[in-house]
Write a protein that holds these residues in place. Structure first.
Motif, PDB file in Angstrom:
ATOM      1  N   PRO A   1       9.819  -0.381 -13.129  1.00  0.00           N
ATOM      2  CA  PRO A   1      10.296   0.255 -11.875  1.00  0.00           C
ATOM      3  C   PRO A   1       9.252   1.159 -11.250  1.00  0.00           C
ATOM      4  O   PRO A   1       9.175   1.261 -10.020  1.00  0.00           O
ATOM      5  N   ALA A   2       8.422   1.808 -12.073  1.00  0.00           N
ATOM      6  CA  ALA A   2       7.370   2.661 -11.524  1.00  0.00           C
ATOM      7  C   ALA A   2       6.334   1.825 -10.786  1.00  0.00           C
ATOM      8  O   ALA A   2       5.833   2.227  -9.725  1.00  0.00           O
ATOM      9  N   ALA A   3       6.001   0.647 -11.336  1.00  0.00           N
ATOM     10  CA  ALA A   3       5.007  -0.211 -10.691  1.00  0.00           C
ATOM     11  C   ALA A   3       5.500  -0.707  -9.340  1.00  0.00           C
ATOM     12  O   ALA A   3       4.727  -0.822  -8.378  1.00  0.00           O
ATOM     13  N   ALA A   4       6.803  -1.007  -9.239  1.00  0.00           N
ATOM     14  CA  ALA A   4       7.356  -1.460  -7.961  1.00  0.00           C
ATOM     15  C   ALA A   4       7.240  -0.366  -6.909  1.00  0.00           C
ATOM     16  O   ALA A   4       6.821  -0.615  -5.764  1.00  0.00           O
ATOM     17  N   ALA A   5       7.605   0.870  -7.283  1.00  0.00           N
ATOM     18  CA  ALA A   5       7.490   1.982  -6.337  1.00  0.00           C
ATOM     19  C   ALA A   5       6.034   2.281  -6.012  1.00  0.00           C
ATOM     20  O   ALA A   5       5.706   2.659  -4.874  1.00  0.00           O
ATOM     21  N   TRP A   6       5.147   2.126  -6.989  1.00  0.00           N
ATOM     22  CA  TRP A   6       3.716   2.329  -6.771  1.00  0.00           C
ATOM     23  C   TRP A   6       3.198   1.394  -5.678  1.00  0.00           C
ATOM     24  O   TRP A   6       2.481   1.817  -4.765  1.00  0.00           O
ATOM     25  N   LEU A   7       3.561   0.135  -5.752  1.00  0.00           N
ATOM     26  CA  LEU A   7       3.088  -0.830  -4.756  1.00  0.00           C
ATOM     27  C   LEU A   7       3.607  -0.477  -3.362  1.00  0.00           C
ATOM     28  O   LEU A   7       2.875  -0.629  -2.367  1.00  0.00           O
ATOM     29  N   LEU A   8       4.852  -0.021  -3.272  1.00  0.00           N
ATOM     30  CA  LEU A   8       5.394   0.374  -1.969  1.00  0.00           C
ATOM     31  C   LEU A   8       4.611   1.540  -1.381  1.00  0.00           C
ATOM     32  O   LEU A   8       4.365   1.589  -0.169  1.00  0.00           O
ATOM     33  N   ALA A   9       4.217   2.488  -2.233  1.00  0.00           N
ATOM     34  CA  ALA A   9       3.521   3.685  -1.753  1.00  0.00           C
ATOM     35  C   ALA A   9       2.064   3.398  -1.401  1.00  0.00           C
ATOM     36  O   ALA A   9       1.624   3.676  -0.284  1.00  0.00           O
ATOM     37  N   VAL A  10       1.311   2.850  -2.354  1.00  0.00           N
ATOM     38  CA  VAL A  10      -0.126   2.679  -2.103  1.00  0.00           C
ATOM     39  C   VAL A  10      -0.386   1.567  -1.098  1.00  0.00           C
ATOM     40  O   VAL A  10      -1.434   1.541  -0.443  1.00  0.00           O
ATOM     41  N   GLY A  11       0.595   0.641  -0.946  1.00  0.00           N
ATOM     42  CA  GLY A  11       0.440  -0.401   0.058  1.00  0.00           C
ATOM     43  C   GLY A  11       0.341   0.153   1.464  1.00  0.00           C
ATOM     44  O   GLY A  11      -0.171  -0.516   2.367  1.00  0.00           O
ATOM     45  N   GLN A  12       0.826   1.392   1.662  1.00  0.00           N
ATOM     46  CA  GLN A  12       0.666   2.054   2.950  1.00  0.00           C
ATOM     47  C   GLN A  12      -0.414   3.131   2.910  1.00  0.00           C
ATOM     48  O   GLN A  12      -1.221   3.248   3.824  1.00  0.00           O
ATOM     49  N   ASP A  13      -0.426   3.915   1.830  1.00  0.00           N
ATOM     50  CA  ASP A  13      -1.323   5.068   1.789  1.00  0.00           C
ATOM     51  C   ASP A  13      -2.794   4.683   1.830  1.00  0.00           C
ATOM     52  O   ASP A  13      -3.629   5.468   2.294  1.00  0.00           O
TER      53      ASP A  13
ATOM     54  N   VAL B   1      14.879  -3.682  -2.230  1.00  0.00           N
ATOM     55  CA  VAL B   1      13.596  -3.306  -2.829  1.00  0.00           C
ATOM     56  C   VAL B   1      13.342  -1.807  -2.672  1.00  0.00           C
ATOM     57  O   VAL B   1      12.952  -1.124  -3.625  1.00  0.00           O
ATOM     58  N   VAL B   2      13.565  -1.282  -1.477  1.00  0.00           N
ATOM     59  CA  VAL B   2      13.288   0.136  -1.218  1.00  0.00           C
ATOM     60  C   VAL B   2      14.156   1.031  -2.095  1.00  0.00           C
ATOM     61  O   VAL B   2      13.694   2.071  -2.579  1.00  0.00           O
ATOM     62  N   THR B   3      15.401   0.650  -2.328  1.00  0.00           N
ATOM     63  CA  THR B   3      16.291   1.460  -3.147  1.00  0.00           C
ATOM     64  C   THR B   3      16.100   1.208  -4.640  1.00  0.00           C
ATOM     65  O   THR B   3      16.799   1.806  -5.467  1.00  0.00           O
TER      66      THR B   3
ATOM     67  N   LEU C   1       4.141   9.787  -7.633  1.00  0.00           N
ATOM     68  CA  LEU C   1       4.071   9.077  -6.361  1.00  0.00           C
ATOM     69  C   LEU C   1       4.090  10.048  -5.192  1.00  0.00           C
ATOM     70  O   LEU C   1       4.668  11.136  -5.276  1.00  0.00           O
ATOM     71  N   ASN C   2       3.483   9.623  -4.097  1.00  0.00           N
ATOM     72  CA  ASN C   2       3.591  10.356  -2.848  1.00  0.00           C
ATOM     73  C   ASN C   2       5.081  10.520  -2.520  1.00  0.00           C
ATOM     74  O   ASN C   2       5.781   9.525  -2.321  1.00  0.00           O
ATOM     75  N   PRO C   3       5.588  11.741  -2.475  1.00  0.00           N
ATOM     76  CA  PRO C   3       7.043  11.922  -2.315  1.00  0.00           C
ATOM     77  C   PRO C   3       7.583  11.513  -0.955  1.00  0.00           C
ATOM     78  O   PRO C   3       8.802  11.483  -0.782  1.00  0.00           O
ATOM     79  N   VAL C   4       6.728  11.200  -0.003  1.00  0.00           N
ATOM     80  CA  VAL C   4       7.210  10.843   1.329  1.00  0.00           C
ATOM     81  C   VAL C   4       8.080   9.591   1.283  1.00  0.00           C
ATOM     82  O   VAL C   4       8.940   9.388   2.147  1.00  0.00           O
ATOM     83  N   TYR C   5       7.918   8.757   0.241  1.00  0.00           N
ATOM     84  CA  TYR C   5       8.705   7.529   0.143  1.00  0.00           C
ATOM     85  C   TYR C   5       9.976   7.719  -0.679  1.00  0.00           C
ATOM     86  O   TYR C   5      10.781   6.804  -0.806  1.00  0.00           O
TER      87      TYR C   5
END
Length: 509
Positions: A387-399, A441-443, A344-348
């Motif tokens: 858990p990876a899919a949840a973080a994926w959606l948070l990242a690509v939803g912005q990127d 969700v973020v945590t 994942l993009n580490p910025v998140y």
């Protein structure tokens, strides 16, 4: 050939980084032996840098969901971090965050936390506990050349051991060459766990033994990091908040980010980042200038009153990359964890937490069924993917929304989802319940589905209960620091320095 003397299952973990050691911790209660294979000549005995982990030079966020999972896997690990100087930072009152919808309040009661520490310290504490387990062994200077088995079952790995030349090359700070390794040998295992990170060769290794082709999805906003450590101003060594000024993906320009995380040794770990077209320079004199160009100058104002204690490190291997092992029909005896499956993009700040939540899911599957049973591999891989899919959606939803992003362009569903997320962020500026749900969700403590519950939908429709803040909510001590004379004047030169990248992570055994 390395045979297996114990009648209990043997696990071979590829990679001695955080994902690999957490996977070992998860499986140790259920097996006779775990062998961790690592390509490095040695792993640090103290919280020191690893040669193959340059991303450790950048600020890392260990969210509550990840820290909770590590504590469950390794009871007492949080105390180890804190004893070594890490900080347990409460959320939301320990975080100064300027969301795209406005400043978040800090007057709400704390509901979550994060661990403020350098990546080297976090990894070291986990590694020390895992390698202290009686059935876990670490073998360094080991290069994996392929999987043993066929498309139905993986029975081990082929490995080469570095000789004297390899050790000397490692001591000289060079990567050992092909000729520094011995002839291939088979290491048998009942389960092979790939934890080799972004550079994983599993997709090729699977094809080599007649296994499935693994589909890959990539979303790359072209993010580049520049990071530096500062000595915290006098009086701010403890109880200091995280300061985070993220980009606004709705703006039609590159996204710029700035973050300060308090860490051990009375230091601030500062990371600046920019998406394609807005990348930070590696020039030291331009570091604080870049920080002044994000959406609010708070980070730059604080840095002007702190003393840098390191140079600037850069890193650019930040694409979101998801290898869909959970859909591939993997052979028995093989699973993939951490960045080797989803990077994942580490910025998140979700990489460590995803690895920890995935390891906890792996432990759950190991407790329910034997490795050799029908369906263990597929069930375990799917469980770790959640858990990876949840973080994926948070990242690509912005990127997806940044200029020049590589990957599928935002469709109508993406745009509607982004609008709803922004509405939630707007509501969170004045609604404690929404702050708590977003932070869940973020945590990674709870799934994103809670943001579609009736109470959340109603609150989003009504909007914030309090007016927007006109600036960051700062304590008297934080205001006093900003009132001090700056140690340096703002730099006004243009960003023309030649950059020196350090993004050379090669974490593959």
């Amino acid at each position: 050939m390395t045979s297996r003397p114990s009648p209990l299952p043997r696990v071979v973990v590829l990679g001695g980084g955080l994902a690999g050691t957490l996977a070992a911790a998860a499986l140790a209660p259920h097996v006779g032996e775990i062998l961790i294979l690592e390509r490095d000549s040695a792993l640090p005995q103290t919280p020191a840098p690893r040669a193959r982990l340059p991303q450790a030079a950048h600020a890392h966020t260990l969210w509550a969901g990840g820290a909770d999972a590590m504590e469950e896997l390794l009871p007492g690990i949080t105390a180890d971090w804190l004893a070594a100087g890490a900080h347990r930072i409460p959320i939301p009152n320990g975080m100064v965050s300027f969301s795209p919808a406005g400043w978040y309040r800090r007057s709400w009661d704390p509901t979550h936390y994060l661990i403020g520490a350098g990546r080297d310290l976090i990894d070291w504490a986990v590694r020390r506990r895992v390698l202290g387990m009686p059935n876990v062994e670490l073998r360094t200077r080991t290069k994996i050349t392929g999987l043993a088995g066929d498309g139905a079952r993986v029975r081990g790995v082929y490995a080469e051991q570095a000789g004297q030349d390899g050790r000397q090359a490692a001591q000289d700070g060079q990567q050992a060459g092909q000729d520094a390794y011995g002839s291939p040998g088979l290491i048998e295992a009942d389960l092979v766990v790939d934890a080799t990170g972004r550079n994983s060769k599993s997709t090729r290794w699977l094809l080599d033994i007649g296994g499935p082709e693994v589909r890959e999805t990539v979303v790359d906003a072209g993010v580049r990091y520049a990071s530096r450590r500062y000595r915290a101003p006098e009086g701010t060594e403890t109880d200091w908040p995280v300061v985070h000024v993220p980009a606004d993906p709705r703006e039609a320009r590159p996204g710029l980010f700035a973050t300060i995380i308090p860490i051990e040794d009375g230091q601030w770990h500062v990371s600046l980042s920019g998406t394609r077209g807005g990348e930070p320079s590696s020039g030291e004199e331009l570091f604080e200038e870049f920080a002044r160009g994000v959406r609010h100058p708070l980070v730059a104002d604080l840095l002007a009153r702190a003393e840098p204690v390191s140079g600037v490190s850069t890193y650019a291997r930040t694409a979101n990359r998801r290898r869909h092992f959970e859909r591939a029909g993997l052979p028995k005896g093989f699973v993939v964890v951490g960045d080797a499956a989803t990077s994942l993009n580490p910025v998140y700040g979700h990489g460590m937490s995803v690895a920890a939540r995935g390891a906890l899911a792996l432990r759950g599957q190991a407790a329910r069924r034997p490795f050799a049973s029908a369906g263990f591999t597929s069930r375990a891989q799917r469980a770790m993917t959640r858990p990876a899919a949840a973080a994926w959606l948070l990242a690509v939803g912005q990127d997806r929304f940044y200029p020049g992003a590589i990957g599928r362009r935002p469709n109508l569903a993406d745009r509607l989802s982004a609008r709803y997320v922004h509405r939630l962020a707007h509501t969170a500026t004045g609604n404690a319940m929404i702050v708590e749900r977003i932070t869940d969700v973020v945590t990674l403590r709870k799934p994103a589905g809670i943001l579609a519950g009736p109470a959340v939908l109603l609150a989003a429709a009504l909007g914030p209960r309090k007016p927007l803040l006109d600036g960051p909510e700062l304590t008297a001590r934080e205001q006093e620091v900003l009132a001090r004379p700056p140690l340096r004047s703002p730099h006004t030169a243009s960003a023309t320095d030649t950059d020196t990248d350090t993004d050379t992570d090669t974490d593959t055994p």
